[in-house]
Design an enzyme around this catalytic site. Structure first.
Site, short mmCIF file in Angstrom:
data_model
loop_
_atom_site.label_atom_id
_atom_site.label_comp_id
_atom_site.label_asym_id
_atom_site.label_seq_id
_atom_site.Cartn_x
_atom_site.Cartn_y
_atom_site.Cartn_z
N HIS A 1 0.79 -1.47 -0.05
CA HIS A 1 -0.43 -0.24 -0.50
C HIS A 1 0.88 0.95 -0.04
O HIS A 1 1.96 1.28 0.15
CB HIS A 1 -0.56 -0.02 1.04
CG HIS A 1 -0.12 0.03 2.87
ND1 HIS A 1 0.60 -1.01 3.08
CD2 HIS A 1 0.03 1.51 3.65
CE1 HIS A 1 1.15 -0.77 4.39
NE2 HIS A 1 0.71 1.00 4.67
N ASP B 1 0.61 5.32 2.04
CA ASP B 1 -0.03 5.53 3.10
C ASP B 1 -1.34 6.43 2.48
O ASP B 1 -0.58 7.20 1.56
CB ASP B 1 0.34 5.77 4.17
CG ASP B 1 1.54 5.23 4.54
OD1 ASP B 1 1.04 3.75 4.67
OD2 ASP B 1 2.90 5.55 4.92
N HIS C 1 5.35 -0.11 0.03
CA HIS C 1 5.56 -0.58 1.34
C HIS C 1 4.60 -2.27 2.13
O HIS C 1 3.52 -1.71 1.75
CB HIS C 1 5.76 0.80 2.12
CG HIS C 1 5.09 0.77 3.03
ND1 HIS C 1 4.80 2.42 2.12
CD2 HIS C 1 4.22 1.20 4.44
CE1 HIS C 1 3.38 2.70 3.24
NE2 HIS C 1 3.58 2.29 4.07
N ARG D 1 6.14 6.32 14.15
CA ARG D 1 5.74 7.23 13.23
C ARG D 1 5.20 8.72 12.15
O ARG D 1 3.82 8.57 13.17
CB ARG D 1 4.58 6.29 11.98
CG ARG D 1 4.61 6.45 10.56
CD ARG D 1 4.05 5.39 9.73
NE ARG D 1 2.77 5.75 9.27
CZ ARG D 1 1.16 5.38 8.13
NH1 ARG D 1 2.14 4.71 7.75
NH2 ARG D 1 -0.19 5.97 8.04
C1 SIN Z 1 3.69 1.13 8.10
O1 SIN Z 1 2.98 2.57 8.09
O2 SIN Z 1 2.45 0.47 7.21
C2 SIN Z 1 4.25 0.55 8.61
C3 SIN Z 1 5.29 -0.25 8.11
C4 SIN Z 1 6.00 -0.70 9.51
O3 SIN Z 1 5.76 -1.14 10.54
O4 SIN Z 1 6.60 -1.55 9.01
#
Ligand code: SIN
Length: 286
Positions: free
Chosen positions: A98, A100, A257, A272
């Protein structure tokens, strides 16, 4: 002092060294780091020792912070989201390919993910370069997709209904919330002109894209599935192994990612910060 940039693969990602975020970056170092981000789509740093306040200060050099409406915030820091999996939790956050916030009219530029606790083995994150994915399409499909737009939504992913379906949102339970805020729908070109590099990039993703503009969901599904499979072909990807203190800074307009869920019984805790972006323009072949 200059930074050192070492490509991680041909299609996506680079390691940046010679940077200590806690000590602060010179304007020259920051400019070089930003260029590495534009050139490679995602950059990786090791051995950073930062507080949430330093994480925020660093993020504000990139862009305004975009507060994620659905993730649990870190206590005392509403603009830092917690990406957590405890030993008794089976499902993780982000375990599909996906980008974000593609459901926003101005999708997030990127995210700065910082590792506070990671398993010894597993819990890697994969990245797939969407400029490379575009380049590998046939000329015919490039031409067709170049005239198409797609709709993206947060409703099915984070809204009340998502908690009743066997979706990732239902599975990760209380680590995601605020279903009443899942009201965003947007429309973006399928092939975008990357806002920083000007390069064409494929911009559909399996979590949030719902259908092509003017096509039904049923009509859209086969081509979308084909594009998702194409977008994550091994030659466009890099798999990043985290260590405590590692950081990844990715560009949602250039990469997808996928957080791999292969560390049952172990803890993983990431912080994050999401960075504000801008509206996306189609790539026009001249
Ligand atoms: C995400 O932001 O999708 C999580 C990525 C991760 O935990 O590696």
């Amino acid at each position: 002092m200059s930074i050192t940039v070492t490509p991680a693969s041909n299609a996506v990602g680079a390691f940046v060294s010679g940077v200590d975020i806690a000590a602060g970056l010179s304007d020259k170092q920051f400019t070089e780091m930003r260029q590495a981000f534009v050139d490679h789509g995602v950059i990786f740093l090791r051995d950073q020792d930062i507080t949430p306040a330093q994480h925020i200060e660093f993020a504000e050099r990139w862009s305004e912070i975009n507060i994620n409406r659905f993730f649990q915030p870190v206590e005392g820091y509403p603009n830092v989201a917690e990406v957590r999996k405890d030993p008794d939790q089976v499902h993780n956050i982000g375990s599909n390919w996906h980008t974000d916030h593609s459901y926003d009219d101005e999708p997030a530029m990127g995210s700065i993910l910082y590792a506070r606790q990671v398993p010894d083995v597993g819990g890697d994150t994969m990245f797939a370069g969407q400029c490379a994915a575009y380049q590998a399409l046939s000329d015919g499909l490039k031409d067709t997709l170049g005239r198409m737009w797609a709709h993206h939504s947060s409703r099915h992913a984070f809204g009340a209904l998502a908690y009743l379906q066997p979706t990732e949102t239902a599975q990760v339970g209380k680590r995601i919330g605020n279903p009443e805020l899942a009201t965003q729908d947007s429309r973006h070109p399928v092939i975008i002109k990357h806002p920083l590099s000007g390069r064409p990039a494929l911009y559909v993703n399996g979590d949030f894209t719902v259908h092509f503009d003017g096509w039904t969901q049923d009509e859209s599904e086969p081509l979308l599935q084909q594009l998702y499979a194409h977008a994550s072909r091994p030659e466009f990807t890099y798999r990043f192994k985290w260590e405590k203190g590692s950081m990844a800074i990715w560009d949602n307009r250039a990469v997808q990612h996928n957080a791999i869920n292969d560390y049952q019984g172990e803890s993983r805790l990431m912080h994050r910060i999401t960075l504000e972006g801008e509206s996306l323009e189609p790539f026009v072949v001249s």
